[in-house]
Design a protein around this motif. Structure first.
Motif: not given
Length: 266
Positions: A32-39
């Motif tokens: 999750g931390a890499r899936t959503y890092d940009a958000l």
């Protein structure tokens, strides 16, 4: 990094921010931390963002040789929020996590304060055939060595050497066979819903994303131009702004839904 016992698993998860709980479910083979890092910079000022590792991923140990089914991921997510002691929550999911979120929403629609579905539709095709090609571990090793290296570092320390290969195969096989949701299932989702896709996503045609936004009770659609499946990173500006507008405009409804949960036992 934290862990919690739920549905017979020790589920690893990341947490950031303060506010109402926002459960974010990650895509295939990427935590999750890499899936959503940009958000996350847009989300954490307003939400307590919680991102669990799905079984067989990252810190949540599971041997996919013992099976891997979409329905189990839904069971895990529901047990996870229950273990956290959360009743009403915002829910979001990307790709594989989007399917988990969609199915979870059909199971417990009244507990959702809002729903965001990114790069996912309930249709079998072209999603299954494209996933079978993209998730082929031999293709990944040949064509995407950086992604392979990332998966080795993410999964192998807990799941075992080479586990990423078996995980990709298990996910692709499940997409081919997972039960499909019906129109009645989708219409039963009554929380405010945002469907997000890129206009060049080979797995999620815009016409299917539009149909999903119309199938749920209170849906809207965001199409990011010039983006493929990884719309979160390719058009973080569009997706971030769209999420901010969605949460802002639906806050009164979310507050009403949260209030109803405090009055009526689930």
């Amino acid at each position: 990094m934290a862990t919690i016992r739920a549905n017979g698993l020790e589920i690893g998860y990341d947490e950031a921010g303060t506010g109402p709980t926002l459960l974010l479910l990650h895509g295939a083979a990427t935590p999750g931390a890499r899936t959503y890092d940009a958000l996350l910079p847009r989300l954490t000022p307003s939400f307590r963002v919680v991102m669990p590792d799905a079984r067989g991923h990252g810190r949540t140990r599971w041997n996919v040789a013992d099976g891997f089914e979409a329905g189990w991921l839904v069971d895990d997510a529901l047990a996870f929020v229950d273990a956290l002691g959360v009743t009403g929550f915002h829910l979001g999911g990307y790709s594989m996590g989007g399917m988990t979120a969609l199915e979870l929403a059909t199971r417990i629609p009244t507990r959702l304060l809002s729903l965001v579905l990114i790069s996912i539709v309930p249709d079998r095709q072209p999603r299954a055939s494209v996933a079978a090609r993209l998730l082929d571990p031999d293709r990944v090793a040949r064509d995407e060595p950086a992604w392979m290296g990332d998966m080795v570092r993410t999964h192998d320390p807990v799941q075992g050497e080479g586990a990423w290969r078996d995980l990709l195969r298990a996910i692709a096989d499940d997409v081919m066979t997972q039960p499909l949701l019906t129109a009645a299932d989708l219409h039963g989702i009554d929380a405010p819903t945002l469907v997000v896709c890129g206009d060049r996503d080979p797995l999620v045609p815009v016409v299917q994303a539009h149909a999903l936004s119309r199938a749920v009770h209170d849906g809207r659609l965001l199409v990011a131009p010039g983006a493929g499946h990884d719309v979160v990173h390719q058009r973080a500006d569009v997706v971030g702004a769209g999420l901010a507008a969605f949460y802002r405009s639906t806050m009164p409804v979310a507050n009403d839904r949260a209030g109803a949960l405090t009055e009526v036992p689930r």
